[in-house]
Enzyme design. Structure first.
Site, short mmCIF file in Angstrom:
data_model
loop_
_atom_site.label_atom_id
_atom_site.label_comp_id
_atom_site.label_asym_id
_atom_site.label_seq_id
_atom_site.Cartn_x
_atom_site.Cartn_y
_atom_site.Cartn_z
N LYS A 71 1.99 2.01 -5.15
CA LYS A 71 2.67 1.47 -6.35
C LYS A 71 1.81 1.67 -7.59
O LYS A 71 2.32 2.00 -8.66
CB LYS A 71 2.95 -0.03 -6.18
CG LYS A 71 3.98 -0.35 -5.13
CD LYS A 71 4.18 -1.85 -4.99
CE LYS A 71 2.99 -2.58 -4.44
NZ LYS A 71 2.66 -2.29 -3.05
N THR B 32 -10.18 -5.36 1.59
CA THR B 32 -10.94 -5.79 2.77
C THR B 32 -11.69 -4.66 3.47
O THR B 32 -12.58 -4.92 4.26
CB THR B 32 -9.97 -6.38 3.81
OG1 THR B 32 -9.01 -5.35 4.12
CG2 THR B 32 -9.24 -7.60 3.27
N GLY C 161 -5.09 -5.28 -3.95
CA GLY C 161 -6.13 -4.34 -4.38
C GLY C 161 -5.52 -3.07 -4.95
O GLY C 161 -4.61 -2.50 -4.36
N HIS C 162 -5.99 -2.64 -6.11
CA HIS C 162 -5.55 -1.35 -6.63
C HIS C 162 -6.70 -0.66 -7.36
O HIS C 162 -7.55 -1.30 -7.95
CB HIS C 162 -4.31 -1.48 -7.54
CG HIS C 162 -4.32 -2.63 -8.49
ND1 HIS C 162 -4.10 -3.92 -8.08
CD2 HIS C 162 -4.51 -2.69 -9.81
CE1 HIS C 162 -4.17 -4.74 -9.14
NE2 HIS C 162 -4.43 -4.02 -10.20
N GLY D 150 -0.66 13.82 -4.13
CA GLY D 150 -2.12 13.74 -4.15
C GLY D 150 -2.53 12.46 -4.85
O GLY D 150 -1.72 11.82 -5.52
N ASP E 36 0.82 -1.22 0.00
CA ASP E 36 0.00 0.00 0.00
C ASP E 36 0.85 1.27 0.00
O ASP E 36 0.49 2.28 0.61
CB ASP E 36 -0.97 0.02 1.19
CG ASP E 36 -1.77 -1.27 1.27
OD1 ASP E 36 -2.30 -1.67 0.23
OD2 ASP E 36 -1.82 -1.87 2.35
N GLU E 37 1.98 1.25 -0.68
CA GLU E 37 2.83 2.45 -0.77
C GLU E 37 2.40 3.37 -1.90
O GLU E 37 3.01 4.43 -2.11
CB GLU E 37 4.30 2.06 -1.03
CG GLU E 37 4.95 1.19 0.03
CD GLU E 37 4.82 -0.28 -0.29
OE1 GLU E 37 4.05 -0.64 -1.19
OE2 GLU E 37 5.48 -1.09 0.39
N PRO F 15 -9.47 -0.93 8.68
CA PRO F 15 -8.59 0.21 8.98
C PRO F 15 -7.14 -0.27 9.06
O PRO F 15 -6.88 -1.35 9.59
CB PRO F 15 -9.07 0.72 10.35
CG PRO F 15 -9.91 -0.37 10.91
CD PRO F 15 -10.39 -1.24 9.79
N ARG F 16 -6.23 0.52 8.50
CA ARG F 16 -4.82 0.14 8.55
C ARG F 16 -4.14 0.75 9.78
O ARG F 16 -4.51 1.84 10.21
CB ARG F 16 -4.09 0.62 7.30
CG ARG F 16 -4.62 -0.03 6.04
CD ARG F 16 -3.90 0.51 4.81
NE ARG F 16 -4.46 -0.04 3.59
CZ ARG F 16 -4.58 0.63 2.44
NH1 ARG F 16 -4.18 1.87 2.35
NH2 ARG F 16 -5.09 0.05 1.39
N ARG G 151 4.83 -29.37 -4.44
CA ARG G 151 4.77 -30.11 -5.73
C ARG G 151 3.46 -30.86 -5.91
O ARG G 151 3.43 -31.95 -6.46
CB ARG G 151 5.97 -31.07 -5.84
CG ARG G 151 7.27 -30.32 -5.84
CD ARG G 151 8.42 -31.24 -5.65
NE ARG G 151 8.34 -31.89 -4.36
CZ ARG G 151 9.36 -32.11 -3.56
NH1 ARG G 151 10.55 -31.75 -3.93
NH2 ARG G 151 9.23 -32.71 -2.41
N GLN H 132 2.28 -5.97 -2.99
CA GLN H 132 2.69 -5.98 -1.57
C GLN H 132 4.02 -5.23 -1.38
O GLN H 132 4.31 -4.32 -2.15
CB GLN H 132 2.76 -7.43 -1.04
CG GLN H 132 1.39 -8.09 -0.90
CD GLN H 132 0.92 -8.81 -2.13
OE1 GLN H 132 1.68 -9.47 -2.80
NE2 GLN H 132 -0.35 -8.70 -2.46
P1 IMP Z 1 -2.07 -12.91 2.20
O1 IMP Z 1 -1.22 -12.28 1.15
O2 IMP Z 1 -3.55 -12.78 1.92
O3 IMP Z 1 -1.66 -14.31 2.52
O4 IMP Z 1 -1.84 -12.07 3.56
C1 IMP Z 1 -0.62 -12.15 4.28
C2 IMP Z 1 -0.25 -10.79 4.85
O5 IMP Z 1 0.06 -9.89 3.78
C3 IMP Z 1 -1.37 -10.11 5.65
O6 IMP Z 1 -0.78 -9.38 6.71
C4 IMP Z 1 -1.99 -9.18 4.64
O7 IMP Z 1 -2.66 -8.11 5.28
C5 IMP Z 1 -0.76 -8.73 3.88
N1 IMP Z 1 -1.10 -8.29 2.52
C6 IMP Z 1 -1.42 -9.07 1.45
N2 IMP Z 1 -1.65 -8.32 0.36
C7 IMP Z 1 -1.47 -7.05 0.74
C8 IMP Z 1 -1.52 -5.81 0.02
O8 IMP Z 1 -1.80 -5.74 -1.19
N3 IMP Z 1 -1.26 -4.70 0.75
C9 IMP Z 1 -0.93 -4.75 2.07
N4 IMP Z 1 -0.86 -5.87 2.77
C10 IMP Z 1 -1.12 -7.02 2.10
#
Ligand code: IMP
Length: 458
Positions: A15, A328, A39-40, A445, A12-13, A331-332, A141, A232
Site C-alpha cells: 500500500k 518485527t 510498518g512502511h 519492482g 503488506d500488499e 519471516p512471513r 468507554r 493492514q
Molecule cells: P496487532 O495489530 O498488533 O494487534 O496484531 C494483530 C494481527 O494483525 C497480527 O496477526 C499481526 O501480525 C497483524 N498485523 C498488524 N499490523 C500488520 C501490518 O501492518 N501488516 C501485516 N499484518 C499486521
C-alpha cells in the site's frame, strides 16, 4: 475529492508504494485506523525512511493526518517526527482530538495476553504495540483520547479510573506483580500523567490537534485532494477478517468514514483502490488455504522436520519478495493468490480500481497458481466463509498460469502495460475479470519508478 487506499488481503500488499505514487496528486494524506503496527518504508531523494505511525505523505511535504479511528502512541509519534526533523525534513502532521492514546500499560498487557494465549491456539501474533488493548478501552468507554492530553484535570481523572483496573487485571487475572515488570511506571498514575501531560503540551504548542472531519472537509472545500490511507488489510479487519487472528480496527473502506468523520457518500463519491499483492503473505497465525510451505509457530500443524513439497517454492518467494515483517523482522508465511479472499474484499469495500503489486517477485517460475475457489464440505465457494473454522476446512481449487521471465522491470514500467510479458498480462487480466474492476497500477519492482501507471485517480 477523496481516494481511499485499502489492503485487499492480509496487510503488506504494498500500500505504501501506491500511497506514495498517487499521493503526489494529494494535498492531505489521512490514516483512518491502526497505530504504530503499520510498518512502511519510504525512499525519498535516495534516503530510506522507516515509519510505523506517521503517514508517508508527510515525508513528501503533504499534510499528514492521524484520524479519529487511529490509536496513537505519542512516544512513537514524537520519535518519528524528531528523527525526520534531524534528517532535515519538516513534516506537518495533525492528530485527531478524538483518536485514542496508546498508554504504556496497553503495550505491557498486549505482551502478557499474547503469552497467555500462546498456550492455546488463539494467539494472534500481534505486533506487541498495545493496539488491541487500546481499542478495547475505547469500546469500553474508559480510554484516553488525544484531546484529553490537553486538559490536565481530565487526563488525571481518566487515569485515576483506568490504571487501578489495569493493575488489578495484571496482578489478579494474569498473576504478574507490577514490581516485577521491566517498566513498573507503566502502571503508576503519576508517572504516566507527567509524561503524557507533557505530550499534550507539545501537541498543543505545535498546533497539531484537529477535529479530523472538519479539517478534511474544509480542505476539500478549498479544492484540496485528500487521500485516505488504510493500514493492514481486509482479512485482518476486526469485522470482516479471520477473527480472532485479526487486528482490532477496520482497514476496509467503511473504516475510512468512521475513522475520519467523512460520510460514506463523500468517500463513495471518490475512488476506492484495492491493493492486491500478486501472491499472499501473512504475519500471524490461523489457517491459510493457499499457503506454500509454512513458518514455525505460525502455520497450524507445521513440522519443520517435514516442511512439505512446496517449502522450496515458499522460500524462493519469501526471499525474492523480502517477506520479513517491517516492524518485527519476522519471516512471513506465503501462499498463492486467493481469489475468494479478493472477491470478499471487493464486496466489502466496493473497489473502483486495483493496484496489483509484486508481479516481478513471481518472475522466473515455470508455473504460477492461484486459488480460484474453495471446496467446503463438497460445495464450491467463490468467497470466504464467515467463520475462521470453516475457512480452515476450505480446500483451494488451484488454477495454473504459465510463468513469465524475469525481465528489465524498470524499462517495462517506463514503456507501460504493453511491455509486460504476455503471461503476466494474462494473470493481471484474470484478476481484473474476476473482480470486474480495472487495474489502475501494476507494481513490478520496489522502486518508486517501478510501477506501470494506467490511471491516475485524482
Ligand atoms: P496487532 O495489530 O498488533 O494487534 O496484531 C494483530 C494481527 O494483525 C497480527 O496477526 C499481526 O501480525 C497483524 N498485523 C498488524 N499490523 C500488520 C501490518 O501492518 N501488516 C501485516 N499484518 C499486521
Amino acid at each position: 475529492m477523496t481516494v481511499t487506499i485499502v489492503g485487499s488481503q492480509l496487510g503488506d500488499e504494498g500500500k505504501g508504494g501506491i500511497v506514495d505514487l498517487y499521493g503526489d496528486d494529494a494535498d492531505v494524506v489521512a490514516r483512518y485506523q491502526g497505530g504504530d503496527n503499520a510498518g512502511h518504508t519510504v525512499v525519498h531523494e535516495g534516503e530510506e525512511y522507516k515509519l510505523s505511525l506517521v503517514p508517508s505523505g508527510a515525508i513528501r511535504g503533504k499534510v499528514g493526518v492521524l484520524g479519529n479511528g487511529c490509536v496513537v502512541n505519542p512516544r512513537t509519534l514524537f520519535d518519528e517526527l524528531d528523527t525526520l526533523r534531524e534528517r532535515g525534513l519538516e513534516p506537518d502532521v495533525r492528530v485527531a482530538e478524538r483518536a485514542h492514546v496508546i498508554l504504556p500499560f496497553h503495550r505491557v498487557l498486549d505482551g502478557i495476553e499474547e503469552d497467555v494465549k500462546s498456550e492455546t491456539d488463539l494467539e494472534a501474533a500481534t505486533t506487541g504495540r498495545g493496539i488491541g488493548p487500546t481499542y478495547e478501552d475505547k469500546a469500553g468507554r474508559r480510554g484516553v483520547r488525544v484531546g484529553d492530553l490537553l486538559d490536565g484535570d481530565v487526563l488525571r481523572e481518566r487515569l485515576e479510573y483506568v490504571v487501578p483496573q489495569k493493575t488489578a487485571l495484571l496482578e489478579e487475572v494474569y498473576g504478574v506483580d507490577v514490581a516485577d515488570l521491566d517498566d513498573p511506571e507503566a502502571f503508576d498514575v503519576d508517572a504516566v500523567y507527567e509524561e503524557y501531560r507533557e505530550f499534550g503540551r507539545r501537541l498543543d504548542s505545535e498546533g497539531m490537534t484537529v477535529n479530523a472531519g472538519r479539517f478534511l472537509t474544509d480542505a476539500m472545500a478549498d479544492g484540496r485532494n485528500v487521500m485516505l490511507e488504510g493500514a493492514q488489510g481486509t482479512s485482518i479487519d476486526i469485522d470482516h477478517g479471520i477473527y480472532p487472528y485479526v487486528t482490532s480496527s477496520n482497514p476496509t473502506a467503511g473504516g475510512a468514514c468512521t475513522g475520519t468523520g467523512l460520510g460514506p457518500t463523500v468517500v463513495g463519491d471518490g475512488e476506492v483502490i484495492g491493493i492486491v499483492k500478486a501472491y499472499l503473505s501473512r504475519v500471524g497465525t490461523g489457517p491459510l488455504p493457499t499457503e506454500l510451505g509454512g513458518v514455525e509457530g505460525h502455520t497450524p500443524g507445521y513440522d519443520p522436520a517435514d516442511p512439505g513439497p512446496d517449502a522450496d517454492l515458499a522460500e524462493y518467494i519469501r526471499e525474492e519478495g523480502g517477506e520479513y515483517g517491517t516492524v518485527t523482522g519476522r519471516p512471513r508465511r506465503v501462499g498463492w493468490l486467493d481469489m475468494p479472499m479478493l472477491r470478499h474484499a471487493h464486496r466489502v469495500s466496493g473497489f473502483t480500481g486495483l493496484a496489483i503489486n509484486h508481479l516481478d517477485v513471481l518472475a522466473g517460475l515455470d508455473e504460477v497458481q492461484v486459488g480460484h475457489s474453495y471446496t467446503l464440505d463438497g460445495e464450491e465457494l467463490r468467497t470466504m466463509p464467515a467463520t475462521t473454522e470453516e475457512w480452515g476446512r476450505c480446500e483451494a481449487n488451484l488454477r495454473a498460469f504459465a510463468g513469465w521471465d524475469d525481465v528489465d522491470w524498470a524499462s517495462v514500467a517506463e514503456e507501460g502495460y504493453e511491455a509486460l510479458p504476455d503471461n503476466a498480462k494474462a494473470y493481471v487480466e484474470y484478476v481484473e475479470d474476476q473482480l470486474d474492476t480495472p487495474a489502475y497500477a501494476i507494481g513490478v519492482g520496489p522502486g518508486r519508478g517501478e510501477t506501470i501507471v494506467r490511471e491516475r485517480p485524482f
